[in-house]
Design a protein around this motif. Structure first.
Motif, PDB file in Angstrom:
ATOM      1  N   ASP A  14      -2.558  -5.212  -3.888  1.00 47.97           N
ATOM      2  CA  ASP A  14      -3.229  -5.202  -2.574  1.00 47.97           C
ATOM      3  C   ASP A  14      -4.587  -5.841  -2.629  1.00 47.97           C
ATOM      4  O   ASP A  14      -5.297  -5.867  -3.537  1.00 47.97           O
ATOM      5  N   THR A  42       1.745  -1.474   7.524  1.00 56.11           N
ATOM      6  CA  THR A  42       0.410  -0.968   7.230  1.00 56.11           C
ATOM      7  C   THR A  42      -0.236  -0.627   8.564  1.00 56.11           C
ATOM      8  O   THR A  42      -0.386  -1.504   9.419  1.00 56.11           O
ATOM      9  N   LEU A  97      -4.132   2.125  -2.725  1.00 60.85           N
ATOM     10  CA  LEU A  97      -3.940   0.684  -2.906  1.00 60.85           C
ATOM     11  C   LEU A  97      -3.096   0.415  -4.143  1.00 60.85           C
ATOM     12  O   LEU A  97      -3.289   1.034  -5.194  1.00 60.85           O
ATOM     13  N   VAL A 100       5.520   3.455   8.465  1.00 60.74           N
ATOM     14  CA  VAL A 100       4.315   3.666   7.664  1.00 60.74           C
ATOM     15  C   VAL A 100       4.668   4.446   6.397  1.00 60.74           C
ATOM     16  O   VAL A 100       4.252   4.081   5.296  1.00 60.74           O
ATOM     17  N   ALA A 114      -4.436   5.209  11.042  1.00 64.04           N
ATOM     18  CA  ALA A 114      -4.731   5.855   9.757  1.00 64.04           C
ATOM     19  C   ALA A 114      -5.724   6.997   9.947  1.00 64.04           C
ATOM     20  O   ALA A 114      -5.549   8.088   9.383  1.00 64.04           O
ATOM     21  N   PHE A 151      -3.719   7.248   1.666  1.00 64.25           N
ATOM     22  CA  PHE A 151      -3.339   5.881   1.321  1.00 64.25           C
ATOM     23  C   PHE A 151      -3.884   5.479  -0.042  1.00 64.25           C
ATOM     24  O   PHE A 151      -5.022   5.764  -0.359  1.00 64.25           O
ATOM     25  N   ALA A 162       6.204   2.386   3.779  1.00 62.62           N
ATOM     26  CA  ALA A 162       5.348   1.249   3.419  1.00 62.62           C
ATOM     27  C   ALA A 162       5.884  -0.093   3.915  1.00 62.62           C
ATOM     28  O   ALA A 162       5.593  -1.138   3.350  1.00 62.62           O
ATOM     29  N   ASN A 193       1.482   5.455   0.207  1.00 61.82           N
ATOM     30  CA  ASN A 193       0.860   6.534   0.959  1.00 61.82           C
ATOM     31  C   ASN A 193       1.545   7.862   0.669  1.00 61.82           C
ATOM     32  O   ASN A 193       2.664   7.904   0.156  1.00 61.82           O
ATOM     33  N   MET A 233       0.848  -1.171   0.000  1.00 60.88           N
ATOM     34  CA  MET A 233       0.000   0.000   0.000  1.00 60.88           C
ATOM     35  C   MET A 233       0.896   1.239   0.000  1.00 60.88           C
ATOM     36  O   MET A 233       1.783   1.362   0.835  1.00 60.88           O
TER      37      MET A 233
END
Length: 66
Positions: free
Chosen positions: A66, A39, A62, A33, A45, A60, A36, A3, A1
């Motif tokens: 994912d 998660t 995907l 985080v 989050a 975030f 990555a 971000n 994921m």
């Protein structure tokens, strides 16, 4: 994921430690985080999104895997 947390954090002029302190987690959590390697939980989050007054979806993304 993927971000965008580092981008949001830098645009706000915050260090990883300052963001960590603001949402009551460790600097290492923010670092892992952002890169990555970890998660975050839904709670973390949401806290990050709330801190930046944005949606979780803005932070975030995907990956196709994912």
């Amino acid at each position: 994921m993927q971000n965008n947390i580092a981008e949001f954090r830098k645009n706000a002029g915050l260090s990883q430690q300052e963001l960590a302190d603001a949402i009551n987690v460790s600097r290492k959590t923010i670092s892992t985080v952002e890169t990555a390697r970890f998660t975050p939980s839904v709670i973390i989050a949401l806290k990050i999104a709330q801190h930046f007054d944005t949606s979780v979806e803005s932070l975030f993304l995907l990956d196709e895997t994912d």
